[in-house]
Scaffold this active site. Sequence first.
Site, PDB file in Angstrom:
ATOM      1  N   LYS A 208       0.977  -1.202  -0.083  1.00 40.83           N
ATOM      2  CA  LYS A 208      -0.024   0.016   0.092  1.00 40.83           C
ATOM      3  C   LYS A 208       0.984   1.182  -0.002  1.00 40.83           C
ATOM      4  O   LYS A 208       0.674   2.207  -0.826  1.00 40.83           O
ATOM      5  CB  LYS A 208      -0.896  -0.150   1.405  1.00 40.83           C
ATOM      6  CG  LYS A 208      -1.764   1.156   1.355  1.00 40.83           C
ATOM      7  CD  LYS A 208      -2.740   0.982   2.478  1.00 40.83           C
ATOM      8  CE  LYS A 208      -3.568   2.384   2.576  1.00 40.83           C
ATOM      9  NZ  LYS A 208      -4.667   2.551   3.983  1.00 40.83           N
ATOM     10  N   GLU A 214      10.767  -4.622   4.604  1.00 39.87           N
ATOM     11  CA  GLU A 214      10.506  -6.001   4.095  1.00 39.87           C
ATOM     12  C   GLU A 214      10.223  -6.347   2.625  1.00 39.87           C
ATOM     13  O   GLU A 214      11.095  -6.893   1.600  1.00 39.87           O
ATOM     14  CB  GLU A 214       9.515  -6.860   4.890  1.00 39.87           C
ATOM     15  CG  GLU A 214       9.921  -7.158   6.380  1.00 39.87           C
ATOM     16  CD  GLU A 214       9.268  -5.708   7.318  1.00 39.87           C
ATOM     17  OE1 GLU A 214       9.092  -4.863   6.735  1.00 39.87           O
ATOM     18  OE2 GLU A 214       9.093  -6.136   8.499  1.00 39.87           O
ATOM     19  N   GLY A 268      -4.825  -1.619   4.989  1.00 41.78           N
ATOM     20  CA  GLY A 268      -3.962  -2.814   4.353  1.00 41.78           C
ATOM     21  C   GLY A 268      -4.591  -4.354   4.589  1.00 41.78           C
ATOM     22  O   GLY A 268      -4.617  -5.103   3.761  1.00 41.78           O
ATOM     23  N   ARG A 269      -5.416  -4.388   5.813  1.00 42.00           N
ATOM     24  CA  ARG A 269      -5.742  -5.630   6.097  1.00 42.00           C
ATOM     25  C   ARG A 269      -7.096  -5.955   5.591  1.00 42.00           C
ATOM     26  O   ARG A 269      -7.839  -6.913   6.075  1.00 42.00           O
ATOM     27  CB  ARG A 269      -5.780  -5.865   7.654  1.00 42.00           C
ATOM     28  CG  ARG A 269      -6.456  -4.634   8.253  1.00 42.00           C
ATOM     29  CD  ARG A 269      -5.915  -4.778   9.928  1.00 42.00           C
ATOM     30  NE  ARG A 269      -6.460  -3.540  10.816  1.00 42.00           N
ATOM     31  CZ  ARG A 269      -5.752  -2.591  11.020  1.00 42.00           C
ATOM     32  NH1 ARG A 269      -4.797  -2.492  10.359  1.00 42.00           N
ATOM     33  NH2 ARG A 269      -6.294  -1.689  11.540  1.00 42.00           N
ATOM     34  N   GLU A 354      -4.774  -6.687  14.786  1.00 38.59           N
ATOM     35  CA  GLU A 354      -4.017  -5.157  14.175  1.00 38.59           C
ATOM     36  C   GLU A 354      -5.197  -4.224  14.290  1.00 38.59           C
ATOM     37  O   GLU A 354      -4.982  -2.842  14.476  1.00 38.59           O
ATOM     38  CB  GLU A 354      -3.574  -5.248  13.041  1.00 38.59           C
ATOM     39  CG  GLU A 354      -2.497  -4.015  12.661  1.00 38.59           C
ATOM     40  CD  GLU A 354      -1.816  -4.246  11.338  1.00 38.59           C
ATOM     41  OE1 GLU A 354      -2.496  -4.195  10.154  1.00 38.59           O
ATOM     42  OE2 GLU A 354      -0.626  -4.592  11.276  1.00 38.59           O
ATOM     43  N   HIS A 385      -4.545 -32.214  17.922  1.00 34.30           N
ATOM     44  CA  HIS A 385      -3.547 -32.898  18.314  1.00 34.30           C
ATOM     45  C   HIS A 385      -2.516 -32.153  19.112  1.00 34.30           C
ATOM     46  O   HIS A 385      -1.342 -32.718  19.237  1.00 34.30           O
ATOM     47  CB  HIS A 385      -3.178 -34.170  17.446  1.00 34.30           C
ATOM     48  CG  HIS A 385      -4.096 -34.985  17.102  1.00 34.30           C
ATOM     49  ND1 HIS A 385      -4.288 -36.672  17.651  1.00 34.30           N
ATOM     50  CD2 HIS A 385      -5.070 -35.026  16.146  1.00 34.30           C
ATOM     51  CE1 HIS A 385      -5.302 -36.936  17.098  1.00 34.30           C
ATOM     52  NE2 HIS A 385      -5.730 -36.327  16.312  1.00 34.30           N
ATOM     53  N   LYS A 513       9.411  -0.688  14.244  1.00 32.99           N
ATOM     54  CA  LYS A 513       9.903  -0.354  12.952  1.00 32.99           C
ATOM     55  C   LYS A 513      11.035   0.646  13.107  1.00 32.99           C
ATOM     56  O   LYS A 513      12.124   0.879  12.566  1.00 32.99           O
ATOM     57  CB  LYS A 513       8.979   0.352  12.196  1.00 32.99           C
ATOM     58  CG  LYS A 513       8.096  -0.835  11.488  1.00 32.99           C
ATOM     59  CD  LYS A 513       7.179  -0.178  10.378  1.00 32.99           C
ATOM     60  CE  LYS A 513       5.712  -1.138   9.973  1.00 32.99           C
ATOM     61  NZ  LYS A 513       4.993  -0.249   9.264  1.00 32.99           N
TER      62      LYS A 513
HETATM   63  O1  F6P Z   1       2.164  -4.208  10.070  1.00 34.37           O
HETATM   64  C1  F6P Z   1       1.976  -2.879   9.484  1.00 34.37           C
HETATM   65  C2  F6P Z   1       1.246  -2.527   8.350  1.00 34.37           C
HETATM   66  O2  F6P Z   1       1.457  -1.417   8.100  1.00 34.37           O
HETATM   67  C3  F6P Z   1       0.137  -3.420   8.001  1.00 34.37           C
HETATM   68  O3  F6P Z   1      -1.093  -2.846   8.523  1.00 34.37           O
HETATM   69  C4  F6P Z   1       0.172  -3.654   6.601  1.00 34.37           C
HETATM   70  O4  F6P Z   1      -0.948  -4.426   5.866  1.00 34.37           O
HETATM   71  C5  F6P Z   1       1.466  -3.913   6.214  1.00 34.37           C
HETATM   72  O5  F6P Z   1       2.101  -3.488   7.195  1.00 34.37           O
HETATM   73  C6  F6P Z   1       2.058  -3.869   4.831  1.00 34.37           C
HETATM   74  O6  F6P Z   1       2.071  -2.510   4.615  1.00 34.37           O
HETATM   75  P1  F6P Z   1       2.122  -2.017   3.097  1.00 34.37           P
HETATM   76  O7  F6P Z   1       1.138  -2.852   2.257  1.00 34.37           O
HETATM   77  O8  F6P Z   1       2.179  -0.672   2.936  1.00 34.37           O
HETATM   78  O9  F6P Z   1       3.424  -2.609   2.566  1.00 34.37           O
END
Ligand code: F6P
Length: 548
Positions: A208, A214, A268-269, A354, A385, A513
């Site tokens: 987003k 990452e 995002g979620r 979240e 199990h 972060k």
């Molecule tokens: O974990 C924080 C967060 O902002 C989530 O809400 C989101 O889904 C994820 O990181 C990834 O963010 P992006 O889509 O901006 O890379």
Amino acid sequence: MFSLNRNRTKSWQKLESEYKRFKDTQMRDLFAQDEKRAAKYTLSVNDLTLDYSKNRFDEGVLNALTDLARERGVESQRDAMFEGSKINSTENRAVLHIALRNRSNTPIYADGKNVMPQINDVLAKMKKFSDDVRYGKFKGYTGKKLKSIVNIGIGGSDLGPVMVCEALKKYWLKDIECYFISNIDGTACYETLKNLDPETTLFIVASKTFTTIETLTNAKTCRKWLVDALGEHAVDKHFVALSTNREKVVEFGINPDNMFEFWDFVGGRYSLWSAIGLTIAIAVGFDNFEKLLDGAYAMDEHFKTAPLEQNMPVIMALLGVWYNNFFGIHRYCVVPYDEYLKYLPAYLQQLDMESNGKSVDRDGHFVKYSTGPAIFGGAGTNVQHSFFQLLHQGTDIVPVDFIIPAISHNEIGDHHQILLSNVLAQSEALMRGKTVAEAEAELKKAGKSDEEVSSLKRYKSFTGNRPSNTLLCKKIEPFTLGQLIALYEHKVFVQGIIWNINSFDQMGVELGKQLALNILPELQGKAFALSHDSSTMALIKKIKMLRK
Ligand code: F6P
């Protein structure tokens, strides 16, 4: 705004007294007293049925819970969300994932602008691209059909797509495989790329913000892997981006024509319905992606129109509040009895934790009551199990959602009947339990000596009275899955309203972060700081030594 902190609402107080009245009631007695209990407390929305009768409540409790929902303004807040009001107050944003699956196409306004035309444009672009990839019209740089789709993203840009792709694996095109890289751990890239052919691989970079370290690091590694094999010119044919941030996409080196846009009003979620669903659309086909949207839309309509007493997400939310705030149960378990739904618990962890893992209310005050529970789960029967021992006999009570399709996509021998018998047995066992007297009688019947009976009877007993919901559908199909996901989204929403928290920001992920950005140069030997606590300092030192 009314605060639960300052003045517990009338129905909150009523629920406190209902709890005193009801807390020792046994569900097995409720079932014995009312043979219509299951019929009374079962709801269906299209092909999705919720049996919530195995919960610790009666009509009085339910009335007080729905009164609480009314008092907390669940209906008006729900309407505000659907109307595009800026209910994400800390970020001053509308919350319009519901517009992404607004199949009626009636206008929905954010900041005075109808958002539907832009949503429809992106859907059309997704349709064309997913068809072109699936049927080999959009080819790789050397002219070969793209066969390996690699979604690079994390959090909502990964968990939704991976969960849905896995859930609908039976619908995948035969010659296309999907892969997901989320973890920054180089192993994720290594293990994915090692078997792939650059000429037939498409990378979908999903972020987003397009600033997530990452995702950008993984995307950079994959880009290098591709460029090393095919050259810089190949990038346009092998990289697309899903984002709200055009500038960063371009800066990263992805052609903006290869960008699928979404907007700030999509959290995002909550984004799998948006361009973030591109991997899903390629894997299962755009028609099935649309059926997923249709299912979510059907649940949206139900949520919008059903009275609170018969509203599936509302009922689930209220029962959660009942356990959380009155029984003091702060955990929740989700167990799908379908191998294809094995990622659903992980997806729901982000969705719920979240969204509602907050301790400041919408008025800026620290809350004095508990909010979102810890969620865990896994696919049945595997988890029977592992952690089910605690669910049955642990000192903590954990409400469970069991999710069952009556028909498996893979009806092999009697596998599915055995699976079904297990799930029904689990919810029955949790509800009924087994008294010490019953255990004793069983041991005696099995011919155990008096000594054995007396030493074993308590170990063999189960307190029971442990709540569960059962969500039953015919089969896990795109429409049903869409309904199921939207059901949980709205459940989380309703709980957020009751707890007076903003379910749509995620500031709790920021501090870690920030600190990681300080620690990185120290690990790399580019900076040296004395500002950490002694534990962190010692760990940095030790890691550096180990890595020498
Ligand atoms: O974990 C924080 C967060 O902002 C989530 O809400 C989101 O889904 C994820 O990181 C990834 O963010 P992006 O889509 O901006 O890379």
